[in-house]
Write an enzyme that holds these catalytic residues in place. Structure first.
Site, PDB file in Angstrom:
ATOM      1  N   ASP A  21      12.258   5.018   0.579  1.00 61.69           N
ATOM      2  CA  ASP A  21      12.634   4.533  -0.797  1.00 61.69           C
ATOM      3  C   ASP A  21      14.094   4.274  -1.045  1.00 61.69           C
ATOM      4  OD1 ASP A  21      10.139   4.804  -1.980  1.00 61.69           O
ATOM      5  OD2 ASP A  21      10.486   6.881  -2.319  1.00 61.69           O
ATOM      6  N   MET A  77       5.745   0.118  -2.118  1.00 61.49           N
ATOM      7  CA  MET A  77       5.787   1.394  -2.494  1.00 61.49           C
ATOM      8  C   MET A  77       7.175   1.505  -3.281  1.00 61.49           C
ATOM      9  SD  MET A  77       4.413   3.847   0.387  1.00 61.49           S
ATOM     10  CE  MET A  77       2.965   4.414   0.214  1.00 61.49           C
ATOM     11  N   ARG A 123       4.907   2.962   5.658  1.00 58.33           N
ATOM     12  CA  ARG A 123       5.555   3.951   5.970  1.00 58.33           C
ATOM     13  C   ARG A 123       4.956   4.315   7.783  1.00 58.33           C
ATOM     14  NH1 ARG A 123       4.481   8.319   1.503  1.00 58.33           N
ATOM     15  NH2 ARG A 123       3.391   9.351   3.076  1.00 58.33           N
ATOM     16  N   GLU A 137       5.385  -0.224  -7.481  1.00 56.95           N
ATOM     17  CA  GLU A 137       4.539   0.720  -7.917  1.00 56.95           C
ATOM     18  C   GLU A 137       4.729   1.207  -9.396  1.00 56.95           C
ATOM     19  OE1 GLU A 137       2.727   3.454  -4.257  1.00 56.95           O
ATOM     20  OE2 GLU A 137       4.834   3.700  -4.900  1.00 56.95           O
ATOM     21  N   GLY A 149       7.156  13.034   1.980  1.00 58.12           N
ATOM     22  CA  GLY A 149       6.221  11.795   2.456  1.00 58.12           C
ATOM     23  C   GLY A 149       6.756  11.316   3.894  1.00 58.12           C
ATOM     24  N   HIS A 209       0.324   2.806   2.467  1.00 58.83           N
ATOM     25  CA  HIS A 209       1.065   3.437   3.420  1.00 58.83           C
ATOM     26  C   HIS A 209       1.187   2.728   4.743  1.00 58.83           C
ATOM     27  CE1 HIS A 209      -0.335   6.648   0.455  1.00 58.83           C
ATOM     28  NE2 HIS A 209       0.669   7.189   1.275  1.00 58.83           N
TER      29      HIS A 209
HETATM   30  O1  F6P Z   1       8.510   8.637  -1.464  1.00 55.62           O
HETATM   31  C1  F6P Z   1       8.132   7.797  -0.250  1.00 55.62           C
HETATM   32  C2  F6P Z   1       6.820   7.306  -0.920  1.00 55.62           C
HETATM   33  O2  F6P Z   1       6.244   6.533   0.176  1.00 55.62           O
HETATM   34  C3  F6P Z   1       7.061   6.220  -2.261  1.00 55.62           C
HETATM   35  O3  F6P Z   1       7.283   5.105  -2.331  1.00 55.62           O
HETATM   36  C4  F6P Z   1       5.545   6.429  -2.583  1.00 55.62           C
HETATM   37  O4  F6P Z   1       5.498   6.027  -4.036  1.00 55.62           O
HETATM   38  C5  F6P Z   1       5.111   7.639  -2.480  1.00 55.62           C
HETATM   39  O5  F6P Z   1       5.820   8.305  -1.146  1.00 55.62           O
HETATM   40  C6  F6P Z   1       3.656   7.794  -1.803  1.00 55.62           C
HETATM   41  O6  F6P Z   1       3.334   9.203  -1.792  1.00 55.62           O
HETATM   42  P1  F6P Z   1       2.237  10.057  -0.961  1.00 55.62           P
HETATM   43  O7  F6P Z   1       2.258   9.577   0.414  1.00 55.62           O
HETATM   44  O8  F6P Z   1       2.141  11.452  -1.180  1.00 55.62           O
HETATM   45  O9  F6P Z   1       0.900   9.219  -1.569  1.00 55.62           O
END
Ligand code: F6P
Length: 358
Positions: free
Chosen positions: A136, A178, A284, A231, A11, A281
């Protein structure tokens, strides 16, 4: 000639570009005979030989840019030894690409899964240097990962915004943060945002304890309750299940995620209206915060030093505020969870934050 392959895997998060910029600036300041091969979409690019050649100019102006200029994808470690749909041996293919391009080393930016594969490539004889990325902050061997502070800032901002609307209504607000396996982002954003209840995967909760907090707050004339839930938060009841049983239960869960399950239970047990916010998201996305820019630059520069010294097989890490290196074999396959006995949990409890457990 110094030939460096670079990829970002798993990710994405903030400061991936800042970290790569740090590596390239660090190397190109000392050497002018550098070739950089940017593999597209993580290990996929290395497996299928998809790359483009980059120069130091490509790394200018990207300090503040979110995402990754190389693209990324999730390539599960457990499938690395499983041939692809056309029967291709992925590990052999990665080694082939590496040797065909006569690379001196690979710079790999990633989190937990990425580090398992990076270590596998090291075991297969490739020169690897890695950088710790993930919102994370659950990579073993480093106190910090880049992306974490930016994600905490965003999740905190979400809670702050909920706070102002919460003061106008007598409601329970749930913010789902997340973190499927670990609760570092939820813990920090929860404290920074002034959440009343913080639910983490590492501290199983009891729904009756949570509703008790809500009722007590209402009785004390506090109009609202804010719950920050990770989550992957889990109830005490579910924590007693075997891993397989819990997975099966999750697969059948009628709710899209934990926040919805909690909301229904709270609504059943109290007379409170519940509202859910899932920043998802956005946590991120966008520009890295100043901390992440600095940290990513530092680990990038440290990786450059290792490459120039031909020291391979390490992840750059931060321990006790100092940038250092950790052998990849020590990092691979280990998670850094929130320690329920940690000082930060005790301090949060001291000021009355509930973790839903007691
Ligand atoms: O590992 C980073 C992360 O953002 C986690 O916090 C979250 O649970 C996961 O990736 C989400 O993953 P994806 O972007 O594949 O949905």
């Amino acid at each position: 000639m110094l030939r460096i392959g670079m990829l970002t895997s798993g990710g994405d998060c903030q400061a991936l570009n800042a970290a790569m910029r740090g590596v390239v600036k660090g190397v190109c300041t000392k050497r002018d005979d550098v070739e950089i091969y940017g593999f597209e979409d993580g290990y996929k690019g290395l497996i299928y030989g998809n790359f483009h050649m980059l120069t130091s100019k490509d790394f200018s102006g990207i300090l503040t840019r979110g995402g990754t200029i190389l693209g990324t994808s999730r390539q599960p470690f457990k499938l690395m030894r499983v041939p692809d749909k056309d029967g291709l041996d992925k590990v052999a293919a990665m080694k082939h690409t590496y040797h065909k391009l006569s690379l001196d080393c690979l710079v790999i930016l990633g989190g937990n899964g990425t580090h398992k594969t990076a270590n596998l490539l090291r075991e297969e004889g490739l020169n690897v240097v890695t950088l710790p990325k993930t919102i994370d902050n659950d990579l073993w061997g480093t106190d910090m990962t880049f992306g974490f502070q930016s994600a905490v800032d965003i999740a905190t901002d979400t809670i702050d915004r909920i706070h102002t609307t919460a003061t106008s209504h007598s409601r329970v607000f749930i913010i789902e943060v997340m973190g499927h396996k670990v609760g570092h982002v939820t813990l920090h954003a929860g404290i920074a945002g002034g959440a009343d209840v913080i639910l983490l995967p590492e501290i199983p909760y009891d729904i009756d304890v949570v509703t008790d907090v809500i009722q007590k707050r209402a009785a004390a004339d506090k109009k609202f309750t804010i719950i920050a839930v990770a989550e992957g938060a889990i109830s005490k009841e579910d924590a007693r299940l075997k891993k397989k049983e819990y997975k099966e239960k999750l697969a059948k869960r009628k709710y899209p995620s934990i926040a919805y399950e909690l909301a229904e239970k709270i609504q059943q047990k109290t007379d409170k209206e519940v509202r859910i916010t899932v920043p998802g998201h956005t946590q991120r996305g966008g520009s890295p915060c100043a901390y992440d820019r600095v940290f990513a630059t530092r680990v990038g520069a440290a990786a450059a030093e290792l490459i120039l010294n031909q020291e391979y097989g390490y992840m750059i890490a931060m321990k006790n505020q100092k940038i250092t290196k950790v052998p990849l074999q020590d990092v691979a396959g280990k998670l850094k969870m929130v320690d329920p006995q940690d000082g930060i949990i005790k301090e949060a409890r001291t000021i009355g934050i509930s973790f839903g457990d007691q």
